[in-house]
Design a protein around this motif. Structure first.
Motif, PDB file in Angstrom:
ATOM      1  N   GLY A 239       0.820  -1.208   0.000  1.00 15.46           N
ATOM      2  CA  GLY A 239       0.000   0.000   0.000  1.00 15.46           C
ATOM      3  C   GLY A 239       0.848   1.249   0.000  1.00 15.46           C
ATOM      4  O   GLY A 239       1.182   1.781   1.061  1.00 15.46           O
ATOM      5  N   PRO A 240       1.206   1.751  -1.176  1.00 15.13           N
ATOM      6  CA  PRO A 240       2.002   2.978  -1.214  1.00 15.13           C
ATOM      7  C   PRO A 240       1.233   4.174  -0.676  1.00 15.13           C
ATOM      8  O   PRO A 240       0.014   4.289  -0.844  1.00 15.13           O
ATOM      9  CB  PRO A 240       2.295   3.170  -2.709  1.00 15.13           C
ATOM     10  CG  PRO A 240       2.068   1.828  -3.333  1.00 15.13           C
ATOM     11  CD  PRO A 240       0.983   1.199  -2.513  1.00 15.13           C
ATOM     12  N   GLY A 241       1.961   5.081  -0.013  1.00 16.32           N
ATOM     13  CA  GLY A 241       1.441   6.412   0.201  1.00 16.32           C
ATOM     14  C   GLY A 241       1.491   7.153  -1.122  1.00 16.32           C
ATOM     15  O   GLY A 241       1.631   6.557  -2.193  1.00 16.32           O
ATOM     16  N   PHE A 242       1.385   8.448  -1.070  1.00 12.65           N
ATOM     17  CA  PHE A 242       1.473   9.218  -2.309  1.00 12.65           C
ATOM     18  C   PHE A 242       2.920   9.256  -2.770  1.00 12.65           C
ATOM     19  O   PHE A 242       3.838   9.484  -1.985  1.00 12.65           O
ATOM     20  CB  PHE A 242       0.903  10.621  -2.108  1.00 12.65           C
ATOM     21  CG  PHE A 242      -0.596  10.615  -1.975  1.00 12.65           C
ATOM     22  CD1 PHE A 242      -1.397  10.648  -3.104  1.00 12.65           C
ATOM     23  CD2 PHE A 242      -1.191  10.523  -0.729  1.00 12.65           C
ATOM     24  CE1 PHE A 242      -2.777  10.609  -2.985  1.00 12.65           C
ATOM     25  CE2 PHE A 242      -2.573  10.486  -0.602  1.00 12.65           C
ATOM     26  CZ  PHE A 242      -3.367  10.530  -1.739  1.00 12.65           C
ATOM     27  N   VAL A 243       3.116   9.009  -4.058  1.00 11.61           N
ATOM     28  CA  VAL A 243       4.447   8.777  -4.613  1.00 11.61           C
ATOM     29  C   VAL A 243       4.802   9.886  -5.598  1.00 11.61           C
ATOM     30  O   VAL A 243       3.966  10.303  -6.419  1.00 11.61           O
ATOM     31  CB  VAL A 243       4.510   7.407  -5.323  1.00 11.61           C
ATOM     32  CG1 VAL A 243       5.908   7.145  -5.871  1.00 11.61           C
ATOM     33  CG2 VAL A 243       4.088   6.301  -4.367  1.00 11.61           C
ATOM     34  N   SER A 244       6.025  10.335  -5.534  1.00  8.04           N
ATOM     35  CA  SER A 244       6.509  11.357  -6.456  1.00  8.04           C
ATOM     36  C   SER A 244       6.783  10.727  -7.813  1.00  8.04           C
ATOM     37  O   SER A 244       7.744   9.982  -7.989  1.00  8.04           O
ATOM     38  CB  SER A 244       7.793  11.999  -5.909  1.00  8.04           C
ATOM     39  OG  SER A 244       8.285  12.977  -6.798  1.00  8.04           O
ATOM     40  N   THR A 245       5.906  10.988  -8.762  1.00  4.08           N
ATOM     41  CA  THR A 245       6.062  10.488 -10.127  1.00  4.08           C
ATOM     42  C   THR A 245       5.870  11.648 -11.091  1.00  4.08           C
ATOM     43  O   THR A 245       5.264  12.669 -10.747  1.00  4.08           O
ATOM     44  CB  THR A 245       5.022   9.402 -10.450  1.00  4.08           C
ATOM     45  OG1 THR A 245       3.709   9.992 -10.376  1.00  4.08           O
ATOM     46  CG2 THR A 245       5.120   8.240  -9.477  1.00  4.08           C
ATOM     47  N   PRO A 246       6.368  11.526 -12.330  1.00  4.56           N
ATOM     48  CA  PRO A 246       6.159  12.605 -13.301  1.00  4.56           C
ATOM     49  C   PRO A 246       4.687  12.930 -13.505  1.00  4.56           C
ATOM     50  O   PRO A 246       4.322  14.095 -13.658  1.00  4.56           O
ATOM     51  CB  PRO A 246       6.801  12.036 -14.571  1.00  4.56           C
ATOM     52  CG  PRO A 246       7.850  11.097 -14.068  1.00  4.56           C
ATOM     53  CD  PRO A 246       7.267  10.479 -12.839  1.00  4.56           C
ATOM     54  N   ALA A 247       3.829  11.924 -13.485  1.00  5.13           N
ATOM     55  CA  ALA A 247       2.403  12.165 -13.706  1.00  5.13           C
ATOM     56  C   ALA A 247       1.821  13.012 -12.578  1.00  5.13           C
ATOM     57  O   ALA A 247       1.043  13.953 -12.828  1.00  5.13           O
ATOM     58  CB  ALA A 247       1.654  10.839 -13.796  1.00  5.13           C
ATOM     59  N   LEU A 248       2.188  12.701 -11.327  1.00  7.11           N
ATOM     60  CA  LEU A 248       1.680  13.485 -10.206  1.00  7.11           C
ATOM     61  C   LEU A 248       2.191  14.916 -10.280  1.00  7.11           C
ATOM     62  O   LEU A 248       1.422  15.873 -10.100  1.00  7.11           O
ATOM     63  CB  LEU A 248       2.085  12.822  -8.890  1.00  7.11           C
ATOM     64  CG  LEU A 248       1.598  13.499  -7.600  1.00  7.11           C
ATOM     65  CD1 LEU A 248       1.242  12.456  -6.557  1.00  7.11           C
ATOM     66  CD2 LEU A 248       2.665  14.445  -7.037  1.00  7.11           C
ATOM     67  N   GLU A 249       3.477  15.077 -10.546  1.00  6.80           N
ATOM     68  CA  GLU A 249       4.061  16.417 -10.574  1.00  6.80           C
ATOM     69  C   GLU A 249       3.513  17.248 -11.732  1.00  6.80           C
ATOM     70  O   GLU A 249       3.400  18.475 -11.626  1.00  6.80           O
ATOM     71  CB  GLU A 249       5.579  16.300 -10.660  1.00  6.80           C
ATOM     72  CG  GLU A 249       6.198  15.692  -9.398  1.00  6.80           C
ATOM     73  CD  GLU A 249       7.644  15.318  -9.573  1.00  6.80           C
ATOM     74  OE1 GLU A 249       8.178  15.520 -10.682  1.00  6.80           O
ATOM     75  OE2 GLU A 249       8.242  14.813  -8.603  1.00  6.80           O
ATOM     76  N   LYS A 250       3.132  16.592 -12.803  1.00  3.65           N
ATOM     77  CA  LYS A 250       2.585  17.293 -13.963  1.00  3.65           C
ATOM     78  C   LYS A 250       1.183  17.808 -13.684  1.00  3.65           C
ATOM     79  O   LYS A 250       0.792  18.882 -14.177  1.00  3.65           O
ATOM     80  CB  LYS A 250       2.568  16.350 -15.178  1.00  3.65           C
ATOM     81  CG  LYS A 250       1.954  16.964 -16.431  1.00  3.65           C
ATOM     82  CD  LYS A 250       1.951  15.957 -17.572  1.00  3.65           C
ATOM     83  CE  LYS A 250       1.295  16.537 -18.823  1.00  3.65           C
ATOM     84  NZ  LYS A 250       1.276  15.544 -19.923  1.00  3.65           N
ATOM     85  N   ASN A 251       0.430  17.071 -12.885  1.00  5.80           N
ATOM     86  CA  ASN A 251      -0.991  17.381 -12.695  1.00  5.80           C
ATOM     87  C   ASN A 251      -1.307  18.132 -11.412  1.00  5.80           C
ATOM     88  O   ASN A 251      -2.474  18.423 -11.140  1.00  5.80           O
ATOM     89  CB  ASN A 251      -1.808  16.081 -12.736  1.00  5.80           C
ATOM     90  CG  ASN A 251      -1.788  15.433 -14.110  1.00  5.80           C
ATOM     91  OD1 ASN A 251      -1.956  16.098 -15.117  1.00  5.80           O
ATOM     92  ND2 ASN A 251      -1.563  14.134 -14.145  1.00  5.80           N
ATOM     93  N   MET A 252      -0.280  18.451 -10.603  1.00  5.77           N
ATOM     94  CA  MET A 252      -0.516  19.155  -9.346  1.00  5.77           C
ATOM     95  C   MET A 252       0.404  20.357  -9.224  1.00  5.77           C
ATOM     96  O   MET A 252       1.535  20.343  -9.718  1.00  5.77           O
ATOM     97  CB  MET A 252      -0.294  18.217  -8.147  1.00  5.77           C
ATOM     98  CG  MET A 252      -1.252  17.047  -8.074  1.00  5.77           C
ATOM     99  SD  MET A 252      -1.006  16.046  -6.582  1.00  5.77           S
ATOM    100  CE  MET A 252      -1.637  17.178  -5.335  1.00  5.77           C
TER     101      MET A 252
END
Length: 247
Positions: A182-195
């Protein structure tokens, strides 16, 4: 460490993010990996990075039962064995209250995030029972708590934990271990692009460690659960969440 020397398996959603980190970790530990992803070009790029001797590429729609069956056959044809599988592929959906969720959006999330794991294990497990094996299903901290506006995703991840537990009980005597991460919130390009940076900072603050996870941190726990070092671990849920659930 060479925990996966002479072993082979599958990682779905492996072309980017957590899946790519898992594939890299398994290959680094001597494993051979089928990189299964809907984005075939990205999957081939990762295969080129990791080497053709250690990887194979399969274009996969995880919501298609026949494609999951074909993936297992492809893996056996490529490497003559199936020792491990990581069912990682998943999607989210735009935030909406339950009554406002379009029916097709609900169905798509449940198909990709839940039904696909049933299809995957339905064909993976019989291929493992001859010599045993290990499966990790990628859940989320949202398999343990709620998140407003994410009914379908939260429902899928909660149900995934139940399916993981029952499958582990059903196949323990066959030597197949099945766990969930169960990952917490993960730093990925998709997350950084959309937030926005502010939104990312607020999200990081929900974790006791005050930051987002790195994909490699999720991969390390996943590889442990697949390895023989976790030989007495099955039917469990491992949050890798920086203390999110403890806050």
């Amino acid at each position: 460490m060479q925990d996966f020397k002479d072993k082979a398996g599958i990682v779905t959603g492996a072309a980017s993010g957590i899946g790519a980190a898992v594939a890299r970790e398994l290959v680094a530990q001597g494993g051979r990996v089928v990189i299964a992803d809907f984005d075939e070009d990205a999957a081939r790029a990762l295969s080129d990075e990791l080497g053709a001797q250690s990887t194979a590429v399969f274009r996969l729609d995880v919501a298609d039962p026949a494609a999951n069956e074909a993936l297992v056959a492809f893996t056996l044809g490529s490497f003559d064995r199936l020792d491990f599988a990581v069912n990682n592929a998943g999607i989210g959906a735009p935030a909406a209250k339950l009554a406002d969720i379009p029916l097709n959006s609900w169905s798509r999330v449940i198909d990709v995030d839940l039904n696909s794991v049933f299809y995957a294990m339905k064909y993976q497990i019989p291929a493992m029972t001859a010599r045993g094996g290990a499966i990790v299903n990628m859940a989320s901290i949202l398999g343990a708590v709620g998140w407003a506006g994410s009914t379908a995703y939260v429902t899928a991840k909660h149900a995934l934990l139940g399916m993981t537990k029952v499958a582990a009980l059903d196949y323990a005597d066959a030597g197949v271990r099945i766990n969930a991460v169960g990952p917490g919130f993960v730093s990925t390009p998709a997350l950084e692009k959309n937030m926005t940076e502010q939104a990312i900072a607020e999200l990081a603050g929900k974790h006791a460690l005050g930051r987002l996870a790195r994909p490699e941190e999720i991969a390390a726990v996943t590889a442990f659960l697949l390895s023989d070092r976790a030989s007495f671990v099955t039917g469990t849920y491992y949050p890798v969440d920086g203390g999110y659930l403890a806050v």
